[in-house]
Design a protein around this motif. Sequence first.
Motif, PDB file in Angstrom:
ATOM      1  N   VAL A 295       5.474 -19.316  19.337  1.00  0.00           N
ATOM      2  CA  VAL A 295       5.687 -20.202  18.188  1.00  0.00           C
ATOM      3  C   VAL A 295       7.162 -20.198  17.822  1.00  0.00           C
ATOM      4  O   VAL A 295       7.826 -19.166  17.872  1.00  0.00           O
ATOM      5  N   ARG A 296       7.666 -21.373  17.482  1.00  0.00           N
ATOM      6  CA  ARG A 296       9.072 -21.515  17.115  1.00  0.00           C
ATOM      7  C   ARG A 296       9.220 -21.567  15.611  1.00  0.00           C
ATOM      8  O   ARG A 296       8.372 -22.123  14.913  1.00  0.00           O
ATOM      9  N   ARG A 297      10.299 -20.989  15.137  1.00  0.00           N
ATOM     10  CA  ARG A 297      10.608 -20.994  13.711  1.00  0.00           C
ATOM     11  C   ARG A 297      10.802 -22.425  13.224  1.00  0.00           C
ATOM     12  O   ARG A 297      11.452 -23.233  13.862  1.00  0.00           O
ATOM     13  N   ASP A 298      10.219 -22.719  12.078  1.00  0.00           N
ATOM     14  CA  ASP A 298      10.382 -23.999  11.404  1.00  0.00           C
ATOM     15  C   ASP A 298      11.072 -23.690  10.084  1.00  0.00           C
ATOM     16  O   ASP A 298      10.578 -22.875   9.300  1.00  0.00           O
ATOM     17  N   ALA A 299      12.190 -24.326   9.810  1.00  0.00           N
ATOM     18  CA  ALA A 299      12.993 -24.020   8.619  1.00  0.00           C
ATOM     19  C   ALA A 299      12.220 -24.210   7.321  1.00  0.00           C
ATOM     20  O   ALA A 299      12.576 -23.630   6.297  1.00  0.00           O
ATOM     21  N   ARG A 300      11.142 -24.986   7.340  1.00  0.00           N
ATOM     22  CA  ARG A 300      10.354 -25.206   6.114  1.00  0.00           C
ATOM     23  C   ARG A 300       9.532 -23.985   5.718  1.00  0.00           C
ATOM     24  O   ARG A 300       9.105 -23.871   4.581  1.00  0.00           O
ATOM     25  N   PHE A 301       9.311 -23.080   6.679  1.00  0.00           N
ATOM     26  CA  PHE A 301       8.400 -21.968   6.436  1.00  0.00           C
ATOM     27  C   PHE A 301       9.098 -20.627   6.642  1.00  0.00           C
ATOM     28  O   PHE A 301       9.578 -20.321   7.719  1.00  0.00           O
ATOM     29  N   SER A 302       9.129 -19.813   5.612  1.00  0.00           N
ATOM     30  CA  SER A 302       9.760 -18.491   5.671  1.00  0.00           C
ATOM     31  C   SER A 302       8.822 -17.418   6.212  1.00  0.00           C
ATOM     32  O   SER A 302       9.262 -16.392   6.712  1.00  0.00           O
ATOM     33  N   TYR A 303       7.528 -17.649   6.070  1.00  0.00           N
ATOM     34  CA  TYR A 303       6.537 -16.618   6.379  1.00  0.00           C
ATOM     35  C   TYR A 303       5.484 -17.147   7.329  1.00  0.00           C
ATOM     36  O   TYR A 303       5.216 -18.348   7.383  1.00  0.00           O
ATOM     37  N   LEU A 304       4.861 -16.208   8.046  1.00  0.00           N
ATOM     38  CA  LEU A 304       3.658 -16.542   8.781  1.00  0.00           C
ATOM     39  C   LEU A 304       2.666 -15.408   8.620  1.00  0.00           C
ATOM     40  O   LEU A 304       3.032 -14.249   8.480  1.00  0.00           O
TER      41      LEU A 304
ATOM     42  N   ALA B 189     -11.462  -7.351   6.173  1.00  0.00           N
ATOM     43  CA  ALA B 189     -11.445  -6.398   5.058  1.00  0.00           C
ATOM     44  C   ALA B 189     -10.047  -5.846   4.777  1.00  0.00           C
ATOM     45  O   ALA B 189      -9.708  -5.565   3.630  1.00  0.00           O
ATOM     46  N   ILE B 190      -9.237  -5.679   5.824  1.00  0.00           N
ATOM     47  CA  ILE B 190      -7.893  -5.121   5.664  1.00  0.00           C
ATOM     48  C   ILE B 190      -6.913  -6.070   6.366  1.00  0.00           C
ATOM     49  O   ILE B 190      -6.646  -5.929   7.558  1.00  0.00           O
ATOM     50  N   PRO B 191      -6.376  -7.049   5.638  1.00  0.00           N
ATOM     51  CA  PRO B 191      -5.533  -8.086   6.247  1.00  0.00           C
ATOM     52  C   PRO B 191      -4.089  -7.641   6.478  1.00  0.00           C
ATOM     53  O   PRO B 191      -3.181  -7.975   5.726  1.00  0.00           O
ATOM     54  N   ILE B 192      -3.846  -6.878   7.559  1.00  0.00           N
ATOM     55  CA  ILE B 192      -2.501  -6.351   7.803  1.00  0.00           C
ATOM     56  C   ILE B 192      -1.545  -7.383   8.396  1.00  0.00           C
ATOM     57  O   ILE B 192      -0.379  -7.099   8.573  1.00  0.00           O
ATOM     58  N   GLY B 193      -2.027  -8.589   8.685  1.00  0.00           N
ATOM     59  CA  GLY B 193      -1.180  -9.587   9.326  1.00  0.00           C
ATOM     60  C   GLY B 193      -0.588 -10.625   8.383  1.00  0.00           C
ATOM     61  O   GLY B 193      -0.153 -11.679   8.826  1.00  0.00           O
ATOM     62  N   ILE B 194      -0.527 -10.333   7.082  1.00  0.00           N
ATOM     63  CA  ILE B 194      -0.079 -11.359   6.142  1.00  0.00           C
ATOM     64  C   ILE B 194       1.401 -11.221   5.774  1.00  0.00           C
ATOM     65  O   ILE B 194       1.970 -10.141   5.840  1.00  0.00           O
ATOM     66  N   SER B 195       1.988 -12.354   5.420  1.00  0.00           N
ATOM     67  CA  SER B 195       3.367 -12.442   4.905  1.00  0.00           C
ATOM     68  C   SER B 195       4.400 -11.809   5.829  1.00  0.00           C
ATOM     69  O   SER B 195       5.313 -11.119   5.369  1.00  0.00           O
ATOM     70  N   ASN B 196       4.274 -12.055   7.114  1.00  0.00           N
ATOM     71  CA  ASN B 196       5.272 -11.572   8.058  1.00  0.00           C
ATOM     72  C   ASN B 196       6.487 -12.500   8.010  1.00  0.00           C
ATOM     73  O   ASN B 196       6.379 -13.635   7.556  1.00  0.00           O
ATOM     74  N   GLU B 197       7.636 -12.010   8.458  1.00  0.00           N
ATOM     75  CA  GLU B 197       8.877 -12.779   8.380  1.00  0.00           C
ATOM     76  C   GLU B 197       9.529 -12.875   9.754  1.00  0.00           C
ATOM     77  O   GLU B 197       9.411 -11.977  10.575  1.00  0.00           O
ATOM     78  N   TRP B 198      10.242 -13.966   9.957  1.00  0.00           N
ATOM     79  CA  TRP B 198      10.943 -14.207  11.215  1.00  0.00           C
ATOM     80  C   TRP B 198      12.180 -13.313  11.332  1.00  0.00           C
ATOM     81  O   TRP B 198      12.892 -13.118  10.360  1.00  0.00           O
ATOM     82  N   VAL B 199      12.427 -12.787  12.533  1.00  0.00           N
ATOM     83  CA  VAL B 199      13.692 -12.109  12.818  1.00  0.00           C
ATOM     84  C   VAL B 199      14.391 -12.773  14.004  1.00  0.00           C
ATOM     85  O   VAL B 199      15.548 -12.478  14.284  1.00  0.00           O
TER      86      VAL B 199
END
Length: 85
Positions: free
Chosen positions: A13-22, A51-61
């Motif tokens: 997936v490529r970074r889209d400037a409209r979205f800071s998080y995935l 039950a344990i959503p560890i994949g939320i609010s990740n950020e692009w590097v």
Amino acid sequence: NAISFLRPGTYTVRRDARFSYLSLLALDETVCGVSLCGLKYPLCNASLSRAIPIGISNEWVTDEAKISIGEGRALLIFSGDERDE
């Protein structure tokens, strides 16, 4: 926001400037063999659960991220902060 449905496989997936998080959210009870590369919070062969959503609010590097899913289905959600103009 933008949402994609992911099945087992490897995705680039490529970074889209409209979205800071995935975020990657499990649709099935457990999603196994999850790897995230090119993000602030990488995962390697992890398991995601509803039950344990560890994949939320990740950020692009980097400008590109790789997502792998071994087993199960997930939602990939791209989101951004609201900004006043």
